[in-house]
Design a protein around this motif. Structure first.
Motif, PDB file in Angstrom:
ATOM      1  N   ALA A 210     -82.453  -8.360 -12.834  1.00 22.84           N
ATOM      2  CA  ALA A 210     -81.606  -9.291 -13.579  1.00 22.84           C
ATOM      3  C   ALA A 210     -80.168  -9.252 -13.075  1.00 22.84           C
ATOM      4  CB  ALA A 210     -81.649  -8.949 -15.066  1.00 22.84           C
ATOM      5  N   LEU A 211     -79.575 -10.441 -12.885  1.00 17.69           N
ATOM      6  CA  LEU A 211     -78.181 -10.577 -12.465  1.00 17.69           C
ATOM      7  C   LEU A 211     -77.292 -10.867 -13.666  1.00 17.69           C
ATOM      8  CD1 LEU A 211     -78.705 -13.003  -9.437  1.00 17.69           C
ATOM      9  CD2 LEU A 211     -78.150 -10.576  -9.281  1.00 17.69           C
ATOM     10  N   PRO A 212     -75.992 -10.596 -13.581  1.00 16.92           N
ATOM     11  CA  PRO A 212     -75.061 -11.092 -14.600  1.00 16.92           C
ATOM     12  C   PRO A 212     -75.091 -12.615 -14.608  1.00 16.92           C
ATOM     13  CG  PRO A 212     -74.028  -9.389 -13.243  1.00 16.92           C
ATOM     14  CD  PRO A 212     -75.323  -9.740 -12.572  1.00 16.92           C
ATOM     15  N   LEU A 213     -74.943 -13.229 -15.767  1.00 16.05           N
ATOM     16  CA  LEU A 213     -75.048 -14.677 -15.861  1.00 16.05           C
ATOM     17  C   LEU A 213     -74.041 -15.381 -14.954  1.00 16.05           C
ATOM     18  CD1 LEU A 213     -76.264 -17.209 -17.092  1.00 16.05           C
ATOM     19  CD2 LEU A 213     -74.670 -16.971 -19.013  1.00 16.05           C
ATOM     20  N   ALA A 214     -72.810 -14.890 -14.909  1.00 17.94           N
ATOM     21  CA  ALA A 214     -71.795 -15.528 -14.064  1.00 17.94           C
ATOM     22  C   ALA A 214     -72.212 -15.504 -12.598  1.00 17.94           C
ATOM     23  CB  ALA A 214     -70.448 -14.833 -14.247  1.00 17.94           C
ATOM     24  N   ASP A 215     -72.811 -14.398 -12.165  1.00 17.76           N
ATOM     25  CA  ASP A 215     -73.289 -14.274 -10.790  1.00 17.76           C
ATOM     26  C   ASP A 215     -74.470 -15.210 -10.562  1.00 17.76           C
ATOM     27  OD1 ASP A 215     -73.720 -13.434  -8.230  1.00 17.76           O
ATOM     28  OD2 ASP A 215     -74.449 -11.438  -8.740  1.00 17.76           O
ATOM     29  N   TYR A 216     -75.350 -15.279 -11.536  1.00 21.96           N
ATOM     30  CA  TYR A 216     -76.516 -16.161 -11.467  1.00 21.96           C
ATOM     31  C   TYR A 216     -76.069 -17.617 -11.280  1.00 21.96           C
ATOM     32  CZ  TYR A 216     -81.158 -17.896 -12.975  1.00 21.96           C
ATOM     33  OH  TYR A 216     -82.380 -18.506 -13.049  1.00 21.96           O
ATOM     34  N   ILE A 217     -75.097 -18.040 -12.072  1.00 19.48           N
ATOM     35  CA  ILE A 217     -74.588 -19.405 -11.971  1.00 19.48           C
ATOM     36  C   ILE A 217     -73.920 -19.638 -10.625  1.00 19.48           C
ATOM     37  CG2 ILE A 217     -72.859 -21.004 -12.889  1.00 19.48           C
ATOM     38  CD1 ILE A 217     -73.492 -19.848 -15.678  1.00 19.48           C
ATOM     39  N   LYS A 218     -73.158 -18.642 -10.149  1.00 13.98           N
ATOM     40  CA  LYS A 218     -72.463 -18.786  -8.863  1.00 13.98           C
ATOM     41  C   LYS A 218     -73.456 -18.942  -7.722  1.00 13.98           C
ATOM     42  CE  LYS A 218     -68.660 -16.890  -6.145  1.00 13.98           C
ATOM     43  NZ  LYS A 218     -69.297 -17.091  -4.826  1.00 13.98           N
ATOM     44  N   ARG A 219     -74.596 -18.247  -7.792  1.00 11.38           N
ATOM     45  CA  ARG A 219     -75.615 -18.413  -6.745  1.00 11.38           C
ATOM     46  C   ARG A 219     -76.055 -19.876  -6.666  1.00 11.38           C
ATOM     47  NH1 ARG A 219     -77.795 -13.304  -5.193  1.00 11.38           N
ATOM     48  NH2 ARG A 219     -76.271 -11.770  -5.902  1.00 11.38           N
ATOM     49  N   LEU A 220     -76.180 -20.515  -7.820  1.00 11.92           N
ATOM     50  CA  LEU A 220     -76.621 -21.912  -7.855  1.00 11.92           C
ATOM     51  C   LEU A 220     -75.552 -22.857  -7.326  1.00 11.92           C
ATOM     52  CD1 LEU A 220     -78.272 -21.788 -11.390  1.00 11.92           C
ATOM     53  CD2 LEU A 220     -79.494 -22.008  -9.225  1.00 11.92           C
ATOM     54  N   THR A 221     -74.302 -22.647  -7.746  1.00 11.70           N
ATOM     55  CA  THR A 221     -73.236 -23.549  -7.298  1.00 11.70           C
ATOM     56  C   THR A 221     -72.902 -23.326  -5.821  1.00 11.70           C
ATOM     57  OG1 THR A 221     -71.541 -22.020  -8.128  1.00 11.70           O
ATOM     58  CG2 THR A 221     -72.272 -23.767  -9.607  1.00 11.70           C
ATOM     59  N   ASP A 222     -73.049 -22.104  -5.334  1.00  8.94           N
ATOM     60  CA  ASP A 222     -72.812 -21.841  -3.907  1.00  8.94           C
ATOM     61  C   ASP A 222     -73.804 -22.592  -3.028  1.00  8.94           C
ATOM     62  OD1 ASP A 222     -70.680 -20.215  -4.418  1.00  8.94           O
ATOM     63  OD2 ASP A 222     -71.705 -18.320  -4.026  1.00  8.94           O
ATOM     64  N   ILE A 223     -75.019 -22.830  -3.539  1.00 10.30           N
ATOM     65  CA  ILE A 223     -76.023 -23.582  -2.789  1.00 10.30           C
ATOM     66  C   ILE A 223     -75.659 -25.065  -2.745  1.00 10.30           C
ATOM     67  CG2 ILE A 223     -78.446 -24.341  -2.836  1.00 10.30           C
ATOM     68  CD1 ILE A 223     -78.036 -21.479  -1.825  1.00 10.30           C
ATOM     69  N   GLY A 224     -74.905 -25.541  -3.770  1.00 11.85           N
ATOM     70  CA  GLY A 224     -74.464 -26.927  -3.769  1.00 11.85           C
ATOM     71  C   GLY A 224     -74.716 -27.688  -5.050  1.00 11.85           C
ATOM     72  N   PHE A 225     -75.354 -27.074  -6.039  1.00 11.89           N
ATOM     73  CA  PHE A 225     -75.592 -27.764  -7.312  1.00 11.89           C
ATOM     74  C   PHE A 225     -74.257 -28.031  -8.008  1.00 11.89           C
ATOM     75  CE2 PHE A 225     -79.708 -25.668  -6.597  1.00 11.89           C
ATOM     76  CZ  PHE A 225     -80.576 -26.733  -6.814  1.00 11.89           C
ATOM     77  N   GLY A 226     -73.979 -29.327  -8.291  1.00 16.09           N
ATOM     78  CA  GLY A 226     -72.676 -29.695  -8.831  1.00 16.09           C
ATOM     79  C   GLY A 226     -72.559 -29.570 -10.330  1.00 16.09           C
ATOM     80  N   THR A 227     -73.703 -29.560 -11.043  1.00 14.04           N
ATOM     81  CA  THR A 227     -73.687 -29.435 -12.503  1.00 14.04           C
ATOM     82  C   THR A 227     -74.677 -28.362 -12.932  1.00 14.04           C
ATOM     83  OG1 THR A 227     -73.151 -31.783 -12.788  1.00 14.04           O
ATOM     84  CG2 THR A 227     -74.047 -30.626 -14.703  1.00 14.04           C
ATOM     85  N   ILE A 228     -74.222 -27.477 -13.811  1.00 15.16           N
ATOM     86  CA  ILE A 228     -75.066 -26.415 -14.349  1.00 15.16           C
ATOM     87  C   ILE A 228     -75.048 -26.505 -15.862  1.00 15.16           C
ATOM     88  CG2 ILE A 228     -75.518 -23.934 -14.453  1.00 15.16           C
ATOM     89  CD1 ILE A 228     -75.692 -25.029 -11.619  1.00 15.16           C
ATOM     90  N   GLU A 229     -76.228 -26.484 -16.477  1.00 14.42           N
ATOM     91  CA  GLU A 229     -76.342 -26.486 -17.932  1.00 14.42           C
ATOM     92  C   GLU A 229     -77.018 -25.188 -18.383  1.00 14.42           C
ATOM     93  OE1 GLU A 229     -77.202 -31.326 -18.232  1.00 14.42           O
ATOM     94  OE2 GLU A 229     -78.706 -29.876 -18.926  1.00 14.42           O
ATOM     95  N   VAL A 230     -76.321 -24.395 -19.179  1.00 13.82           N
ATOM     96  CA  VAL A 230     -76.945 -23.222 -19.791  1.00 13.82           C
ATOM     97  C   VAL A 230     -77.486 -23.669 -21.141  1.00 13.82           C
ATOM     98  CG1 VAL A 230     -76.627 -20.858 -20.603  1.00 13.82           C
ATOM     99  CG2 VAL A 230     -75.337 -21.675 -18.613  1.00 13.82           C
ATOM    100  N   ARG A 231     -78.787 -23.767 -21.236  1.00  4.19           N
ATOM    101  CA  ARG A 231     -79.410 -24.381 -22.404  1.00  4.19           C
ATOM    102  C   ARG A 231     -79.810 -23.384 -23.488  1.00  4.19           C
ATOM    103  NH1 ARG A 231     -83.401 -28.800 -19.445  1.00  4.19           N
ATOM    104  NH2 ARG A 231     -81.747 -30.260 -18.853  1.00  4.19           N
ATOM    105  N   ALA A 232     -80.047 -22.156 -23.091  1.00  6.91           N
ATOM    106  CA  ALA A 232     -80.433 -21.139 -24.077  1.00  6.91           C
ATOM    107  C   ALA A 232     -80.174 -19.764 -23.488  1.00  6.91           C
ATOM    108  CB  ALA A 232     -81.907 -21.279 -24.461  1.00  6.91           C
ATOM    109  N   ARG A 233     -79.864 -18.822 -24.385  1.00  6.70           N
ATOM    110  CA  ARG A 233     -79.676 -17.417 -24.004  1.00  6.70           C
ATOM    111  C   ARG A 233     -80.072 -16.575 -25.205  1.00  6.70           C
ATOM    112  NH1 ARG A 233     -74.053 -14.783 -21.546  1.00  6.70           N
ATOM    113  NH2 ARG A 233     -74.862 -12.676 -21.181  1.00  6.70           N
ATOM    114  N   ARG A 234     -81.017 -15.668 -24.997  1.00  6.19           N
ATOM    115  CA  ARG A 234     -81.549 -14.910 -26.139  1.00  6.19           C
ATOM    116  C   ARG A 234     -81.914 -13.490 -25.728  1.00  6.19           C
ATOM    117  NH1 ARG A 234     -85.436 -18.724 -24.644  1.00  6.19           N
ATOM    118  NH2 ARG A 234     -84.797 -20.148 -26.293  1.00  6.19           N
TER     119      ARG A 234
END
Length: 333
Positions: A210-234
């Motif tokens: 498991a990665l930290p959420l901020a790192d997880y999101i950065k992996r996605l945006t570094d690839i080029g995804f321009g919009t990220i939606e965090v829909r649930a966290r539990r």
């Protein structure tokens, strides 16, 4: 329809551990093996065979009607017992609309058998709706920009850094412009001990990769995804010193995220983590001059960039919430 078995490049050691674990899970279903099982969607006419439910190896759900309007082409990587490809088929009822990939032969065979059972109990479902193929997340057997919705559930946490980057690049490659990558994975903001991170069986069990959420999101945006939606966290799992080699209690959460292949904004990606802005001043509305209009005492979902900009204004007329890590669309960025 027969399951397609295509040649896949040899796996490294840690993927071999995962392969063996899920081969056993396909031959002998183990409910809740690695993750918190997510219930079947309650939809008219939808039911799942008991064995399919027992093989629900995922930490959340990647199926959401808001992603499935029209006639989307869908890719699901890591089919498990077939529960999510069945649910995706509910919204895409045509031959080959859902492509399901897995690297484990026994899992593909078990998924195929489960889908054939599901065909008996669901009058709307035809086995040909799902195209099962043998395929590796690190080299998807899918053409460029042919998929509207790609999904994976509790898969990427088994990869180490360079493999994860490659898997995300592959997902990005096959998605059409404005296509969506829907993910469900464990995250952990506590530092994971190196010994646990290197334990490949614990990683395969969706515990220590498991990665930290901020790192997880950065992996996605570094690839080029321009919009990220965090829909649930539990809450998801706890690694206790009583049972694991850790000096402190480690809390792991599961997160559901949509990464959208939008053009990257000049000022950086739009990341929605469930923040809301409410204007409570004397006028009927507030216009920040940057495309964001807040009506009097009406909540507006905002991305983290906009939330930060509104906060920096120092206005006592605008309330900006903390991240709720729940986002169901709408608002502005």
């Amino acid at each position: 329809m027969k399951v397609r078995f295509e040649k896949v490049k040899p796996m490294n050691m840690y993927l071999s551990v995962t392969h063996d674990l899920y081969r056993e899970a396909a031959l002998d279903p183990q409910q809740g093996l690695c993750c918190t099982t997510t219930p079947l969607w309650r939809l008219p006419g939808l039911s799942a065979p008991p064995r399919m439910l027992q093989m629900n190896y995922g930490c959340g759900s990647t199926v959401d009607p808001r992603d499935l309007a029209g006639e989307p082409s869908i890719l699901y990587v890591g089919v498990g017992g077939g529960l999510e490809v069945l649910q995706f088929s509910y919204f895409a009822r045509r031959k080959g609309a859902v492509v399901g990939l897995d690297v484990v032969d026994e899992m593909l065979e078990a998924c195929d058998a489960n889908l054939r059972e599901a065909e008996k109990d669901n009058t709307w479902f035809e086995r040909d709706f799902v195209d099962l193929r043998k395929g590796d997340a690190l080299g998807l057997p899918i053409d460029n920009e042919t998929i509207d919705v790609a999904a994976q559930n509790c898969l990427f946490n088994i990869f180490h850094d360079h493999e994860l980057q490659q898997a995300l690049r592959e997902m990005y490659r096959v998605l059409k412009p404005r296509g969506r990558l829907i993910l469900s994975d464990p995250v952990c903001d506590t530092s994971m001990p190196e010994k646990l991170k290197k334990d490949e069986r614990l990683r395969a069990l969706c515990l220590t990769g498991a990665l930290p959420l901020a790192d997880y999101i950065k992996r996605l945006t570094d690839i080029g995804f321009g919009t990220i939606e965090v829909r649930a966290r539990r809450p998801y799992r706890v690694l206790s010193p009583r049972h694991y080699e850790t000096a402190e209690l480690i809390r792991i959460e599961s997160v559901e995220v949509a990464a959208i292949k939008d053009p990257m904004p000049a000022d950086g990606p739009c990341v929605f983590t469930g923040k809301t802005a409410i204007y409570h001043g004397d006028e009927d509305f507030f216009d920040d001059g940057a495309g964001h209009v807040l009506k009097q005492n009406q909540p507006l979902a905002v991305c983290d960039k906009t939330a930060a900009a509104l906060t920096r204004r120092g206005s006592d007329e605008i309330y900006v919430s903390e991240s709720t890590f729940f986002y169901d669309g709408g608002g502005c960025c």
